[in-house]
Design a protein around this motif. Structure first.
Motif, mmCIF file in Angstrom:
data_model
loop_
_atom_site.group_PDB
_atom_site.id
_atom_site.type_symbol
_atom_site.label_atom_id
_atom_site.label_comp_id
_atom_site.label_asym_id
_atom_site.label_seq_id
_atom_site.Cartn_x
_atom_site.Cartn_y
_atom_site.Cartn_z
ATOM 1 N N ALA A 274 -12.606 50.166 16.048
ATOM 2 C CA ALA A 274 -11.370 49.445 15.708
ATOM 3 C C ALA A 274 -10.453 49.405 16.920
ATOM 4 C CB ALA A 274 -10.673 50.121 14.533
ATOM 5 N N TRP A 275 -10.410 50.506 17.690
ATOM 6 C CA TRP A 275 -9.576 50.553 18.898
ATOM 7 C C TRP A 275 -10.234 49.822 20.063
ATOM 8 C CZ3 TRP A 275 -9.087 54.114 15.088
ATOM 9 C CH2 TRP A 275 -7.789 54.433 14.698
ATOM 10 N N VAL A 276 -11.566 49.792 20.100
ATOM 11 C CA VAL A 276 -12.257 48.982 21.104
ATOM 12 C C VAL A 276 -11.891 47.515 20.921
ATOM 13 C CG1 VAL A 276 -14.515 48.174 21.913
ATOM 14 C CG2 VAL A 276 -14.191 50.597 21.361
ATOM 15 N N LEU A 277 -11.886 47.065 19.665
ATOM 16 C CA LEU A 277 -11.502 45.685 19.361
ATOM 17 C C LEU A 277 -10.063 45.427 19.788
ATOM 18 C CD1 LEU A 277 -11.988 42.929 17.994
ATOM 19 C CD2 LEU A 277 -11.370 44.010 15.807
ATOM 20 N N ALA A 278 -9.151 46.354 19.473
ATOM 21 C CA ALA A 278 -7.741 46.183 19.843
ATOM 22 C C ALA A 278 -7.572 46.114 21.357
ATOM 23 C CB ALA A 278 -6.912 47.330 19.269
ATOM 24 N N ALA A 279 -8.313 46.925 22.093
ATOM 25 C CA ALA A 279 -8.212 46.919 23.558
ATOM 26 C C ALA A 279 -8.721 45.605 24.139
ATOM 27 C CB ALA A 279 -8.993 48.095 24.135
ATOM 28 N N ALA A 280 -9.819 45.085 23.596
ATOM 29 C CA ALA A 280 -10.357 43.809 24.078
ATOM 30 C C ALA A 280 -9.353 42.683 23.846
ATOM 31 C CB ALA A 280 -11.674 43.498 23.375
ATOM 32 N N LEU A 281 -8.685 42.715 22.718
ATOM 33 C CA LEU A 281 -7.672 41.703 22.423
ATOM 34 C C LEU A 281 -6.477 41.839 23.371
ATOM 35 C CD1 LEU A 281 -7.881 41.954 18.552
ATOM 36 C CD2 LEU A 281 -8.485 39.944 19.915
ATOM 37 N N GLY A 282 -6.146 43.070 23.746
ATOM 38 C CA GLY A 282 -5.069 43.284 24.705
ATOM 39 C C GLY A 282 -5.390 42.690 26.066
ATOM 40 N N VAL A 283 -6.648 42.770 26.470
ATOM 41 C CA VAL A 283 -7.063 42.168 27.731
ATOM 42 C C VAL A 283 -6.892 40.649 27.679
ATOM 43 C CG1 VAL A 283 -9.025 41.735 29.258
ATOM 44 C CG2 VAL A 283 -8.650 44.031 28.327
ATOM 45 N N LEU A 284 -7.313 40.034 26.580
ATOM 46 C CA LEU A 284 -7.157 38.579 26.422
ATOM 47 C C LEU A 284 -5.678 38.183 26.478
ATOM 48 C CD1 LEU A 284 -9.721 37.686 23.604
ATOM 49 C CD2 LEU A 284 -9.880 37.136 26.033
ATOM 50 N N ALA A 285 -4.832 38.945 25.792
ATOM 51 C CA ALA A 285 -3.400 38.649 25.793
ATOM 52 C C ALA A 285 -2.812 38.759 27.196
ATOM 53 C CB ALA A 285 -2.677 39.593 24.837
ATOM 54 N N THR A 286 -3.214 39.783 27.928
ATOM 55 C CA THR A 286 -2.716 39.969 29.292
ATOM 56 C C THR A 286 -3.090 38.798 30.183
ATOM 57 O OG1 THR A 286 -2.876 42.384 29.060
ATOM 58 C CG2 THR A 286 -2.762 41.491 31.298
ATOM 59 N N LEU A 287 -4.342 38.366 30.105
ATOM 60 C CA LEU A 287 -4.797 37.247 30.927
ATOM 61 C C LEU A 287 -4.030 35.971 30.605
ATOM 62 C CD1 LEU A 287 -8.658 37.872 30.863
ATOM 63 C CD2 LEU A 287 -7.087 38.274 32.770
ATOM 64 N N SER A 288 -3.724 35.749 29.322
ATOM 65 C CA SER A 288 -3.023 34.521 28.938
ATOM 66 C C SER A 288 -1.580 34.494 29.435
ATOM 67 C CB SER A 288 -3.042 34.355 27.419
ATOM 68 O OG SER A 288 -2.164 35.269 26.791
ATOM 69 N N LEU A 289 -1.006 35.671 29.710
ATOM 70 C CA LEU A 289 0.406 35.763 30.100
ATOM 71 C C LEU A 289 0.642 35.752 31.605
ATOM 72 C CD1 LEU A 289 1.498 38.530 27.564
ATOM 73 C CD2 LEU A 289 2.086 36.098 27.459
ATOM 74 N N LEU A 290 -0.406 35.693 32.383
ATOM 75 C CA LEU A 290 -0.262 35.838 33.826
ATOM 76 C C LEU A 290 0.646 34.780 34.453
ATOM 77 C CD1 LEU A 290 -3.890 36.836 34.914
ATOM 78 C CD2 LEU A 290 -1.855 38.297 34.811
ATOM 79 N N ARG A 291 0.655 33.569 33.903
ATOM 80 C CA ARG A 291 1.430 32.473 34.509
ATOM 81 C C ARG A 291 2.751 32.212 33.782
ATOM 82 N NH1 ARG A 291 -2.031 27.416 36.378
ATOM 83 N NH2 ARG A 291 -0.091 27.225 37.583
ATOM 84 N N VAL A 292 3.102 33.068 32.827
ATOM 85 C CA VAL A 292 4.402 32.925 32.161
ATOM 86 C C VAL A 292 5.491 33.459 33.078
ATOM 87 C CG1 VAL A 292 5.814 33.669 30.209
ATOM 88 C CG2 VAL A 292 3.411 33.085 29.860
ATOM 89 N N PRO A 293 6.547 32.686 33.357
ATOM 90 C CA PRO A 293 7.603 33.147 34.275
ATOM 91 C C PRO A 293 8.304 34.386 33.735
ATOM 92 C CG PRO A 293 8.295 31.167 33.119
ATOM 93 C CD PRO A 293 6.845 31.345 32.820
ATOM 94 N N PRO A 294 8.796 35.241 34.617
ATOM 95 C CA PRO A 294 9.417 36.497 34.180
ATOM 96 C C PRO A 294 10.837 36.303 33.683
ATOM 97 C CG PRO A 294 9.590 36.310 36.543
ATOM 98 C CD PRO A 294 8.783 35.112 36.086
ATOM 99 N N HIS A 295 11.306 37.299 32.959
ATOM 100 C CA HIS A 295 12.739 37.373 32.650
ATOM 101 C C HIS A 295 13.474 37.739 33.928
ATOM 102 C CE1 HIS A 295 16.511 38.540 30.698
ATOM 103 N NE2 HIS A 295 16.482 39.604 31.476
ATOM 104 N N ARG A 296 14.509 36.961 34.263
ATOM 105 C CA ARG A 296 15.274 37.217 35.487
ATOM 106 C C ARG A 296 16.666 37.719 35.128
ATOM 107 N NH1 ARG A 296 12.068 35.123 39.400
ATOM 108 N NH2 ARG A 296 10.618 33.496 38.763
ATOM 109 N N PRO A 297 17.156 38.720 35.822
ATOM 110 C CA PRO A 297 18.412 39.364 35.427
ATOM 111 C C PRO A 297 19.649 38.504 35.578
ATOM 112 C CG PRO A 297 17.633 40.238 37.527
ATOM 113 C CD PRO A 297 16.541 39.368 36.991
#
Length: 403
Positions: free
Chosen positions: A367-390
């Motif tokens: 169950a945690w292996v599945l959750a970790a794999a999904l976390g990797v997918l989420a991380t990859l999808s967010l790479l080009r999202v601009p950051p919050h700037r102060p």
């Protein structure tokens, strides 16, 4: 750490009342998952069916979430919230009272209950940019995410206690009764005039709103994140069943939630002087989830790792909220959070169903292996999202908002 942001929020008219009423209104809805999982398991005799029932509930919520959010934008949230909240309470009572011999009807009944989940979350988050601005907006999203984690301290533990000392039926009936009162109160606390003004600015179409170079990966990452949460939640139920003590499920959920509250409070008090990339938080959370894979045989070891992972849950959720809100036109804030909730419910449905099959076929740790794999997918999808700037809004962000 700088606690002045929290002091400012406390003094801002309407913030604390809105947050408190939303917190109480969401409590019984989120508290249903432990008794619902055990009710399905007791009725059918296996956790695979628990995943199917939880998935059906999530699908029902996903189907209706955008509809209720759009309706709240156009007609005002009070009637929509109260009407759907009362219907949800009735349907959850029906689920609780179904005979075990009718267990094949549980997915249908659960899906119908999911259809009537009140749009409390999307209505709440759409109001934050109207009530606060500047650095306080980042703090209020963090406070929102942290407060939501308090529900996971109280809710699952309460459900687990009732299941342990009474029954899953009693747990669901308690949630139904509590929801009828608390969602009514939240509805009455809705501020007049918060729904969408048709003449203020043009609304983007649903396609324009969802299919966007930054909003699309954020929504996808959010769905993956919630899918991972559903997998871990079912894994914790399975751990409790394996050890013969159902109260363990509530304890593990509570420990993760305490970690999340801790991380959320710290996150909201940070000065925020640097650019904040949401993918970095997602990656950190994923690494800690991987650590859980190796300690599932020990309740104490798993509790420690769930606390550590929990410390990044609220900060990651807050970052996703903030980016979705900042990169969306204000005329569609309620609807975009409705889409986010629907995406999350689809993710929860898939995560619950897949995790149930994975636990039955391979073992609890997967169950945690599945959750970790999904976390990797989420991380990859967010790479080009601009950051919050102060300070201010960057040219990239400004272009994204009007795109």
């Amino acid at each position: 750490m700088d606690l002045s942001a929290y002091r400012d929020l406390w003094k801002t008219r309407g913030v604390m009342a809105l947050l408190a009423s939303a917190l109480i209104a969401r409590l019984p809805v989120l508290a249903t998952m432990v008794p619902l999982a055990f009710l399905a398991k007791d009725a059918a005799g296996n956790f695979g069916w628990s995943g199917v029932v939880a998935g059906a509930y999530s699908v029902g919520t996903a189907v209706a979430s955008v509809v209720w959010s759009r309706m709240a934008d156009r007609r005002g949230a009070r009637k929509v919230v109260i009407g759907t909240g009362m219907a949800w309470a009735v349907m959850m009572a029906v689920v609780a009272l179904l005979p075990y011999s009718w267990y094949r009807a549980l997915p249908v009944a659960a899906a119908l209950a999911g259809v009537f989940v009140a749009p409390v979350t999307s209505a709440l988050r759409a109001n934050w940019p109207r009530l606060v601005h500047g650095s306080r907006l980042r703090a209020v999203y963090s406070l929102d995410a942290t407060a939501q984690e308090l529900l996971f301290v109280i809710g699952p533990m309460s459900g687990a206690v009732i299941v342990s000392f009474a029954s899953p039926r009693a747990g669901l009936l308690a949630c139904a009764v509590t929801a009828a009162a608390s969602i009514w109160w939240f509805g009455l606390n809705q501020q007049p005039g918060t729904f969408h003004d048709e003449h203020a600015e043009p609304r983007p179409t649903a396609r324009e709103l969802v299919f966007h170079r930054h909003r699309t990966p954020l929504l996808f990452a959010w769905a993956c994140l919630v899918m991972g949460f559903a997998a871990m939640s079912l894994g914790m139920v399975a751990v409790a069943d394996h050890h013969g003590n159902r109260l363990i499920a509530g304890v593990l959920e509570m420990v993760a939630a305490i970690g999340s509250v801790t991380g959320g409070v710290v996150n909201g008090a940070l000065p925020g002087r640097r650019n904040s990339y949401v993918w970095r938080r997602m990656l950190g959370l994923t690494v800690l989830v991987v650590g859980c894979v190796f300690v599932t045989s020990s309740v104490v070891g798993l509790a420690i790792m769930m606390f550590a992972a929990g410390c990044l849950i609220a900060p990651t959720i807050a970052a996703v909220y903030e980016r979705i809100g900042e990169l969306t036109p204000r005329s569609a804030h309620t609807e975009i959070f409705g889409w986010a909730q629907s995406g999350g419910m689809v993710g929860s449905a898939v995560g619950s169903a897949v995790a149930g099959a994975v636990v039955e076929g391979f073992g609890v740790r997967y169950a945690w292996v599945l959750a970790a794999a999904l976390g990797v997918l989420a991380t990859l999808s967010l790479l080009r999202v601009p950051p919050h700037r102060p300070v201010g809004i960057s040219a990239v962000d400004g272009a994204a908002i009007v795109a």
